[in-house]
Every structure is written in structure tokens, then in C-alpha cells.
Design an enzyme around this catalytic site. Structure first.
Site, PDB file in Angstrom:
ATOM      1  N   PHE A 147      11.521  80.818  10.702  1.00 44.40           N
ATOM      2  CA  PHE A 147      10.325  80.514  11.495  1.00 44.40           C
ATOM      3  C   PHE A 147       9.372  79.715  10.625  1.00 44.40           C
ATOM      4  CE2 PHE A 147      10.774  82.444  15.531  1.00 44.40           C
ATOM      5  CZ  PHE A 147       9.605  82.229  16.251  1.00 44.40           C
ATOM      6  N   GLN A 155      -5.675  78.730  17.738  1.00 46.80           N
ATOM      7  CA  GLN A 155      -4.398  78.105  17.406  1.00 46.80           C
ATOM      8  C   GLN A 155      -3.788  77.395  18.609  1.00 46.80           C
ATOM      9  OE1 GLN A 155      -0.439  80.296  16.588  1.00 46.80           O
ATOM     10  NE2 GLN A 155      -1.107  79.608  14.566  1.00 46.80           N
ATOM     11  N   HIS A 210      -0.250  76.041  19.773  1.00 48.60           N
ATOM     12  CA  HIS A 210       1.185  76.075  19.486  1.00 48.60           C
ATOM     13  C   HIS A 210       1.737  74.668  19.672  1.00 48.60           C
ATOM     14  CE1 HIS A 210       5.418  77.149  19.632  1.00 48.60           C
ATOM     15  NE2 HIS A 210       5.104  78.387  19.270  1.00 48.60           N
ATOM     16  N   LEU A 238       5.136  78.410  26.887  1.00 53.59           N
ATOM     17  CA  LEU A 238       5.626  78.467  25.517  1.00 53.59           C
ATOM     18  C   LEU A 238       7.112  78.128  25.417  1.00 53.59           C
ATOM     19  CD1 LEU A 238       5.057  79.253  22.553  1.00 53.59           C
ATOM     20  CD2 LEU A 238       5.703  81.592  23.162  1.00 53.59           C
ATOM     21  N   GLU A 294       9.026  78.927  18.873  1.00 55.53           N
ATOM     22  CA  GLU A 294       9.296  78.358  17.557  1.00 55.53           C
ATOM     23  C   GLU A 294      10.701  78.712  17.093  1.00 55.53           C
ATOM     24  OE1 GLU A 294       6.933  78.634  13.333  1.00 55.53           O
ATOM     25  OE2 GLU A 294       5.824  78.607  15.212  1.00 55.53           O
ATOM     26  N   ARG A 298       2.123  76.189  12.086  1.00 53.54           N
ATOM     27  CA  ARG A 298       1.832  75.667  13.422  1.00 53.54           C
ATOM     28  C   ARG A 298       0.669  74.684  13.452  1.00 53.54           C
ATOM     29  NH1 ARG A 298       2.533  81.214  16.986  1.00 53.54           N
ATOM     30  NH2 ARG A 298       4.814  81.192  17.001  1.00 53.54           N
ATOM     31  N   HIS A 306      -2.882  78.669  22.311  1.00 56.53           N
ATOM     32  CA  HIS A 306      -1.897  79.749  22.202  1.00 56.53           C
ATOM     33  C   HIS A 306      -2.452  81.069  21.704  1.00 56.53           C
ATOM     34  CE1 HIS A 306       2.020  81.584  21.655  1.00 56.53           C
ATOM     35  NE2 HIS A 306       1.817  81.721  20.354  1.00 56.53           N
ATOM     36  N   ARG A 327      -2.419  81.387  12.167  1.00 48.54           N
ATOM     37  CA  ARG A 327      -1.406  82.446  12.176  1.00 48.54           C
ATOM     38  C   ARG A 327      -0.007  81.861  12.035  1.00 48.54           C
ATOM     39  NH1 ARG A 327       2.030  84.308  15.798  1.00 48.54           N
ATOM     40  NH2 ARG A 327       1.055  83.419  17.673  1.00 48.54           N
TER      41      ARG A 327
END
Length: 579
Positions: free
Chosen positions: A119, A239, A241, A251, A254, A285, A351, A393
Site C-alpha cells: 500500500f 485528504q 484519495h 472509491l 489503493e 496519497r 476522502h 493519512r
């Protein structure tokens, strides 16, 4: 109060996502516990999480909690509190094994261990190479975690009040005594008298037009805290995404990039080589989102439009079916593309909220920079700010944060219940909630909730998005205050009590407008770029002036009041982020 239902529970949890359910499970094992949720628990937004939950199990490589800590600190752009981050990463393996023992059906390796994949931003040996750290269940990880915890809460007799909208906290003299909620299904106010109350109300992505968040994610818990004159922390850090479905915002995990997907521009180039050549698509991200937006702004979007391609066509079909089945279905149903043979159109999507209700490491809600706590009030998950995520994050740390600090909030409340006595309710605890409902039902203005919400979402996306400037933020702050003025003149058509969605949407909009002002004001005040907050007019990180957390209050007479507290640094001094 003869016409108001009164309930009495040792513990009340508001919110039925992962944080709320894990806290409720901990409390229900010993005390009479209620869980209030405006949606049925298994419809909570935690179920939309796809890719995985982080833990340094080392099932497929030589991972270690210190590597996880380094990545989380660096990923946070050094704004995360390192004492809290150490708790997160040290307890992560135990939390994942606990979930496994509760019944979570994780995907498995060939020898039966919990499967793990790569990730963004997660590395081995302090950035040497990508780590296999994300524990997953295909691309339904949040879904299986949510259902498992709900089943366990049922087993331990948690009392659920589904389709109840919390309207007000009951706090006197820094003591929380419960809350007041509206029965969406049947109408009417309910008072929940308790000794402890845990908030797990989730994020606020619905302040933006393009978002991966469910329609329920309107930041209600933040609004309830603001009503009590309490601050919110680090609200400027929102954030985006990198891979939301074009126009939809839905979404695309990831985990797709963790399995090897490429991001390409109109020329077919894997343009991340220009921005983060070492980790490419698996950079944090904030960096990937900015890179995509930069390509779009420079005219390199597909056909010159505002999206690029996420390409899975080189990944074996069997791998997609085994590990990313939901992504194939979402791309086909919502974008009309078959990801086996066609790239998926994607764009950055609002996100996650790094900011929220300020809490200490044991999840007690605090009311100022000195961390003075409110007795009996706790918060966990996305609505809270510990802060383990700082300015940005890392993927898979959100499910970990929700479950770990949900459990920690439950355990803190358990420990405190041994000494917290019952406190009498005020004379009329429903006063604020009743006044709000009456005003919305009876107000005779000419403004429509849907139009105000549309204008808020459009403008936040345009002026307070991936890239920001002083002019845009100044204009947006003025505009948000104009929207607040318009809100005072709303009118709804449905005057009924039963499933009055007009009423609920007006209440939600009230919350959105309150904390949106804090997001914009915080972003305008923070004259630097750090993590997800990027100022084109201040493109550099400024540790000398801004290595600190923002605390923001909305003043009763209007405007925003700020205070700050220092970042906790224990192991890693701030350095330039290079990937």
C-alpha cells in the site's frame, strides 16, 4: 418531559461504524450499553473501505513496528504525534489477531496465514522498498470487519437504536451526562441518560462535491461538539484519495495499485516517475493526488478532460477476480468500463478527515491546548483527532485507527465507569434539540436546503481542494458565511414526524456549514504546505512557524478563534519527504 422518551444506560455510543462498534463491544461485555446510529449499523460508511488494515505481522516479509512507525510519521509530514503513533503501530498486530479471533474472514496465504499486500507509503527498513503490510479480505475489508463487529455486539447484548439522529450532547460543568436524539423512523425526541458517552460518528466528506464518502458522512459529531463550545483540531487537513471514479467519486481502492495497477495520462505515460520515482504509484496519497491534479491542470488529462487512467489491463484476470472483485464491478456498473481490458477513469476525490474532535491518547475529549478533559466523553475513529495521521493519512491506517482507538475508547470508558457516578440531568435536557427541530419545521424563509448544500459542495471543491491559494480561501470564507446567512432563511416542505428526510437534511446541512468555516479559516491561516494542505502561494513546509496543531472554535458572535499546541516528537525529527 412526559412526552419525551427517557432511556438510562451506563454507556452510550453514538455511531455504528468500526470505531463505534468496537467501543460498544468492549463496554457491552460488562455494562448496559446503547448504540445510537442514524443508519442501520451494517450500512455504516466503514463498510465501504476496501483495501486493508495495516499491521506489521511480517507474514510475507521482514516487517517491524518501527518501520510502520517511521512510515506513519513521515507520511503525516511530521505533524502526527509520535507517542500516539507508537501506540497505533505497536498494538496493530494484536488488534488484527483479535479481529481474526472474533471471526473476520481475512484472505490467506498458501500456508494459511493472513495475506498481506503493498500500500502507498508503507515501506521496509525506513524507506528501502515497499512493505507487504496491508491485511485484507479481497477488496471488501471494511465490509467484513463491520459485519463481524456487529455480530459480536449482538452476541453481547448491545442495545441498538438504529435510525436515530443525535441532536445534542448533555454537558454541564465539563461533565457529559448523555445526549438527546430524534427517532427518524417514528418521530419524537429521546433522552439518553448515561455515565459515559463515546462518539464514533465518522467523517465529513459530504462537504465536497466529488467525494468517496456516503451521504450520511456529514460530520454530525463535529457539529455536536461545536454546539458545546468545544474546539476542533487540524480541520484544514482534508485528504483527497487519488483514485475516485471520474464524476462519481466512488472509491477505487489503493489495493489496486498495491496489486500493480498503473496511473497514466493522455499520452499513456506513467507520469508518477516525474514526481515520486522511487515509489511511483505507491507514494503517499497526498503526493499522488497532487500529481494527478497537476497533470489535469496542465492539460494532460484524458482527452484534455479532468481525469486520468488507472490501468489494470496488464494484471492477470484471475488476480483481479481473486483480490479486486469489487473494483471490477464498480468500474463496470458506474463507469461502464471492463477493467480486464479497459483502463478506469479516475480523479482525486475528497476522502478522509485527518482533523476532528481533539482527544488524548486514551480517547478522552479535551477542551483546550492544555488537554483538560470532559468527564465521561470520548471519541474515536475518523471523527476524532488523536493525532496519528497528522497532515496526511497512509492507506490502511484508517481501519486500524478506527478499530484500535475504538477499543481503546471502550477500555478507557470501562476503567472510568468504576469511579463515575450518575449525575442528575439538567431541568430540561431536551431544550436545545427541541428548539432546533421546532425552528426547522416552522421557519418560513425562501431558501432551499438542497441549493445551499449544492453551493457549499461546489465551492469547497473549487476553492478548498487539492490546491489552495489565499485568494480562493478568502473568497470561500466569505461565501461560507453567506451560505450560513442563507441557512437562517430555509424552508422545508415536509412538516411530518415520520421519516422526515427534509428535517434530517436540514440538520446535517447546519453541521456542514459550521465546520466548513473552520476548514477554510484554518487553511487560510496556515501559510505553508504540509501533507494534504497545499498552498500554491506558500509551497514549502515551514517547521519554524507551523510545526503545531491547530485548535479552532466557532465564536458565538461569529468568526473563528484559534489556539495551537505543539506536535509530540519522540523518535523522528522532521526531514524532507523524499520518495
Amino acid at each position: 418531559m412526559a412526552d419525551v422518551m427517557l432511556h438510562k444506560f451506563d454507556a452510550v455510543v453514538i455511531g455504528s461504524g468500526l470505531a463505534g462498534l468496537r467501543a460498544a463491544l468492549e463496554l457491552s461485555r460488562r455494562y448496559n450499553t446503547a448504540c445510537i446510529s442514524k443508519v442501520f449499523p451494517t450500512r455504516s460508511h466503514s463498510g465501504a473501505a476496501q483495501g486493508g488494515i495495516a499491521a506489521s505481522l511480517g507474514n510475507l516479509d521482514d516487517d517491524h513496528w518501527e518501520y510502520h512507525m517511521f512510515d506513519t510519521v513521515k507520511g503525516s509530514d511530521y505533524l502526527g504525534d509520535q507517542d500516539a503513533i507508537e501506540i497505533l503501530v505497536r498494538e496493530a498486530p494484536d488488534v488484527v489477531y483479535d479481529l481474526e479471533h472474533l471471526g473476520v474472514p481475512f484472505s490467506r496465504t498458501s500456508n494459511g496465514r493472513i495475506a498481506q499486500r503493498m500500500f502507498g507509503g508503507h515501506t521496509l527498513n525506513h524507506g528501502e522498498k515497499p512493505a507487504l503490510r496491508a491485511c485484507y479480505s479481497m477488496d471488501y475489508t471494511g465490509h467484513v470487519l463491520l459485519h463481524t463487529l456487529y455480530e459480536q455486539c449482538i452476541k453481547h447484548h448491545t442495545r441498538f437504536f438504529s435510525e436515530f439522529q443525535a441532536l445534542a450532547l448533555i454537558i454541564e460543568d465539563d461533565i457529559c451526562k448523555g445526549c438527546v436524539a430524534w427517532d427518524i423512523h417514528s418521530g419524537g425526541l429521546h433522552i439518553f441518560h448515561s455515565r459515559v458517552l463515546v462518539m464514533g460518528t465518522g467523517g465529513y466528506g459530504r462537504a465536497y462535491k466529488i467525494t468517496s464518502n456516503a451521504h450520511a458522512n456529514t460530520g454530525d459529531g463535529l457539529g455536536l461538539v461545536m454546539q458545546q463550545g468545544l474546539p476542533l483540531q487540524d480541520m484544514e487537513f482534508v485528504q483527497f484519495h487519488p483514485t475516485g471514479l471520474w464524476k462519481q467519486g466512488i472509491l477505487v481502492t489503493e489495493g489496486a495499485r498495491g496489486e500493480g495497477a498503473y496511473i497514466k495520462n493522455r499520452h499513456g505515460e506513467r507520469f508518477m516517475s516525474k514526481y515520486t520515482p522511487k515509489l511511483m504509484e505507491l507514494a503517499p496519497r497526498d503526493m499522488v493526488s497532487r500529481s494527478i491534479q497537476q497533470e489535469i491542470d496542465e492539460g494532460n488529462g484524458i482527452d484534455g478532460l479532468d481525469y486520468v487512467h488507472l490501468d489494470l489491463t496488464h494484471i492477470p484476470k484471475a488476480t483481479i477476480i481473486e483480490r479486486l472483485p469489487q473494483i471490477h464491478d464498480l468500474a463496470f456498473n458506474f463507469a461502464g468500463v471492463d477493467c480486464f481490458t479497459q483502463p478506469i477513469p479516475i480523479q482525486p476525490t475528497a476522502h478522509y478527515s485527518m482533523g476532528g474532535i481533539p482527544v488524548d491518547n486514551d480517547c478522552h475529549v479535551v477542551k483546550n491546548a492544555k488537554k483538560v478533559t470532559i468527564q465521561g466523553l470520548y471519541a474515536a475513529g475518523e471523527c476524532s483527532c488523536v493525532s496519528v495521521h497528522g497532515a496526511n493519512r497512509l492507506g490502511t491506517n484508517s481501519l486500524l485507527d478506527a478499530v484500535l482507538f475504538g477499543r481503546r475508547a471502550g477500555r478507557s470508558a470501562l476503567a472510568d465507569l468504576s469511579s463515575i457516578e450518575w449525575n442528575d440531568l439538567p431541568d430540561d435536557p431536551r431544550r436545545f434539540a427541541q428548539a432546533e427541530v421546532d425552528w426547522i419545521l416552522n421557519n418560513r424563509g425562501d431558501q432551499r436546503v438542497a441549493y445551499i448544500k449544492h453551493d457549499l459542495q461546489e465551492s469547497m471543491t473549487k476553492r478548498c481542494g487539492v490546491f489552495r491559494t489565499a485568494k480562493d480561501l478568502t473568497d470561500q470564507l466569505t461565501f461560507v458565511r453567506e451560505l450560513q446567512a442563507r441557512f437562517k432563511n430555509i424552508k422545508i416542505d415536509d412538516k411530518g414526524m415520520i421519516f422526515n428526510t427534509d428535517l434530517m437534511e436540514a440538520i446535517e446541512l447546519g453541521h456542514l456549514l459550521k465546520f466548513a468555516e473552520l476548514i477554510v479559516a484554518g487553511a487560510l491561516g496556515r501559510e505553508e504546505s504540509r501533507g494534504a494542505h497545499y498552498r500554491k502561494d506558500f509551497p514549502k513546509r515551514d517547521d519554524a512557524n507551523w510545526l503545531k496543531h491547530t485548535l479552532a472554535w466557532r465564536k458565538p458572535e461569529g468568526g473563528v478563534e484559534f489556539d495551537w499546541r505543539p506536535v509530540v516528537i519522540t523518535k523522528y525529527e522532521p526531514k524532507e519527504r523524499v520518495y
